[in-house]
Scaffold this active site. Sequence first.
Site, PDB file in Angstrom:
ATOM      1  N   SER A  56       0.850  -1.181   0.000  1.00  0.00           N
ATOM      2  CA  SER A  56       0.000   0.000   0.000  1.00  0.00           C
ATOM      3  C   SER A  56       0.888   1.234   0.000  1.00  0.00           C
ATOM      4  O   SER A  56       1.920   1.264   0.681  1.00  0.00           O
ATOM      5  CB  SER A  56      -0.906  -0.001   1.236  1.00  0.00           C
ATOM      6  OG  SER A  56      -1.750   1.139   1.247  1.00  0.00           O
ATOM      7  N   HIS A  92       2.363  12.112  -1.315  1.00  0.00           N
ATOM      8  CA  HIS A  92       1.911  13.494  -1.196  1.00  0.00           C
ATOM      9  C   HIS A  92       3.014  14.424  -1.718  1.00  0.00           C
ATOM     10  O   HIS A  92       4.004  14.689  -1.014  1.00  0.00           O
ATOM     11  CB  HIS A  92       1.612  13.848   0.264  1.00  0.00           C
ATOM     12  CG  HIS A  92       0.444  13.121   0.850  1.00  0.00           C
ATOM     13  ND1 HIS A  92      -0.854  13.375   0.466  1.00  0.00           N
ATOM     14  CD2 HIS A  92       0.378  12.157   1.806  1.00  0.00           C
ATOM     15  CE1 HIS A  92      -1.681  12.595   1.166  1.00  0.00           C
ATOM     16  NE2 HIS A  92      -0.956  11.841   1.974  1.00  0.00           N
ATOM     17  N   HIS A 123      -2.528   7.188  -4.708  1.00  0.00           N
ATOM     18  CA  HIS A 123      -2.672   6.056  -3.793  1.00  0.00           C
ATOM     19  C   HIS A 123      -2.732   4.778  -4.616  1.00  0.00           C
ATOM     20  O   HIS A 123      -3.342   4.751  -5.691  1.00  0.00           O
ATOM     21  CB  HIS A 123      -3.942   6.213  -2.960  1.00  0.00           C
ATOM     22  CG  HIS A 123      -4.405   4.933  -2.316  1.00  0.00           C
ATOM     23  ND1 HIS A 123      -5.482   4.203  -2.795  1.00  0.00           N
ATOM     24  CD2 HIS A 123      -3.935   4.249  -1.251  1.00  0.00           C
ATOM     25  CE1 HIS A 123      -5.660   3.135  -2.046  1.00  0.00           C
ATOM     26  NE2 HIS A 123      -4.736   3.130  -1.101  1.00  0.00           N
ATOM     27  N   ASN A 136      -2.890   0.275  -3.924  1.00  0.00           N
ATOM     28  CA  ASN A 136      -2.895  -0.846  -2.999  1.00  0.00           C
ATOM     29  C   ASN A 136      -3.144  -2.120  -3.790  1.00  0.00           C
ATOM     30  O   ASN A 136      -4.025  -2.155  -4.645  1.00  0.00           O
ATOM     31  CB  ASN A 136      -3.993  -0.660  -1.939  1.00  0.00           C
ATOM     32  CG  ASN A 136      -4.144  -1.873  -1.032  1.00  0.00           C
ATOM     33  OD1 ASN A 136      -4.938  -2.761  -1.304  1.00  0.00           O
ATOM     34  ND2 ASN A 136      -3.385  -1.902   0.026  1.00  0.00           N
ATOM     35  N   VAL A 137      -2.349  -3.145  -3.538  1.00  0.00           N
ATOM     36  CA  VAL A 137      -2.603  -4.480  -4.084  1.00  0.00           C
ATOM     37  C   VAL A 137      -2.441  -5.480  -2.946  1.00  0.00           C
ATOM     38  O   VAL A 137      -1.475  -5.411  -2.189  1.00  0.00           O
ATOM     39  CB  VAL A 137      -1.674  -4.827  -5.277  1.00  0.00           C
ATOM     40  CG1 VAL A 137      -2.146  -4.129  -6.539  1.00  0.00           C
ATOM     41  CG2 VAL A 137      -0.220  -4.454  -4.998  1.00  0.00           C
ATOM     42  N   HIS A 160      -6.447   7.629 -16.551  1.00  0.00           N
ATOM     43  CA  HIS A 160      -7.499   6.665 -16.849  1.00  0.00           C
ATOM     44  C   HIS A 160      -7.168   5.819 -18.076  1.00  0.00           C
ATOM     45  O   HIS A 160      -7.572   4.646 -18.139  1.00  0.00           O
ATOM     46  CB  HIS A 160      -8.839   7.382 -16.991  1.00  0.00           C
ATOM     47  CG  HIS A 160      -9.471   7.683 -15.671  1.00  0.00           C
ATOM     48  ND1 HIS A 160     -10.226   6.760 -14.985  1.00  0.00           N
ATOM     49  CD2 HIS A 160      -9.402   8.790 -14.878  1.00  0.00           C
ATOM     50  CE1 HIS A 160     -10.634   7.285 -13.836  1.00  0.00           C
ATOM     51  NE2 HIS A 160     -10.147   8.519 -13.750  1.00  0.00           N
ATOM     52  N   GLY A 188      -2.795  -3.935  14.061  1.00  0.00           N
ATOM     53  CA  GLY A 188      -1.617  -3.634  13.252  1.00  0.00           C
ATOM     54  C   GLY A 188      -0.789  -2.500  13.813  1.00  0.00           C
ATOM     55  O   GLY A 188      -1.130  -1.863  14.807  1.00  0.00           O
ATOM     56  N   ARG A 189       0.298  -2.236  13.124  1.00  0.00           N
ATOM     57  CA  ARG A 189       1.257  -1.235  13.572  1.00  0.00           C
ATOM     58  C   ARG A 189       0.761   0.160  13.198  1.00  0.00           C
ATOM     59  O   ARG A 189       0.677   0.519  12.027  1.00  0.00           O
ATOM     60  CB  ARG A 189       2.611  -1.530  12.921  1.00  0.00           C
ATOM     61  CG  ARG A 189       3.754  -0.675  13.400  1.00  0.00           C
ATOM     62  CD  ARG A 189       5.053  -1.251  12.838  1.00  0.00           C
ATOM     63  NE  ARG A 189       6.205  -0.493  13.267  1.00  0.00           N
ATOM     64  CZ  ARG A 189       6.740   0.507  12.569  1.00  0.00           C
ATOM     65  NH1 ARG A 189       6.207   0.858  11.408  1.00  0.00           N
ATOM     66  NH2 ARG A 189       7.803   1.144  13.018  1.00  0.00           N
TER      67      ARG A 189
END
Length: 302
Positions: free
Chosen positions: A93, A97, A107, A109-110, A146, A260-261
């Site tokens: 993830s 910025h 952003h 995430n996989v 896109h 989680g952390r």
Amino acid sequence: MRQQVNRVRDYLQNLQSQICNALTEIDGAAFIEDHWQHHNGSGGGCTRVLSDGAVIEKGGVLFSHIRGDQLPAAATLKRPDLAGKSFEALGVSLVIHPRNPYAPTSHMNVRFFIAGADSDEPVWWFGGGFDLTPYYGFKEDAQHWHQTAAAACADFGENRYADYKKWCDDYFYLPHRNEARGIGGLFFDDLNEGGFETCFDFLRSVGDHYLTAYSPILERRKDTPYQQAQRDWQLLRRGRYVEFNLVHDRGTLFGLQSGGRTESILMSLPPLVAWAYQASPPPDTPEAELLDYYLPARDWLT
């Protein structure tokens, strides 16, 4: 499924390195590495963070591989049949910025989940995607983003891009503000149709297209001249980003609910942000154009 888990882990770790290396080339500063173990000893990960760079004000790229005795509520919201099962979760993830207000936040995430990994019939699925959050709108950026998202989906079905674009538009939305977080991209979850190999191929396509989508935009906007007024607008819009991540994002909730952390879970938050009471840009300004034209969901391919 141990062999499949190992293959996903190897891909994700390599993806993290590739992305960090590419972004370091653009910025000139290196990511710091923080290797960590889950507090209960069941897995861990590597968090890489670039702070106060010339181009990237704050960027984090996280790899994690954790295990648990019981899936958190955020992961079983749409799969109540899996409540109470043990789980294994792997993912990369990231949130970037940039410093320049004309350069958008991105952003990606996989991820890969297995419920009941030690049982005779484990349930597995893939999820993820990528999305873009501009502070000032540029048609060429939106179209490139896109077009690249569509290219990532091209080999996986005629409607794959359209379906996952709509899912992204619907997901990254702030109902309490009645506005989108950004201009979208791709979002998918619970993907296991077609078997492991097909789904893993799609996950890799999404992960591999992220840099193709984002790097040209960041390069194009990172040196655009700006003044304090544009910076102030950027900080206000970052407030919307924070609101979504802390109030609505299922990934944040999963991380916190699974024990989680915290430092890694909240690495997505920007270093500086602002809120102002009833802040509204004057009409016919670039700031108003962002809200009126770029944020409402639209077809960027035509």
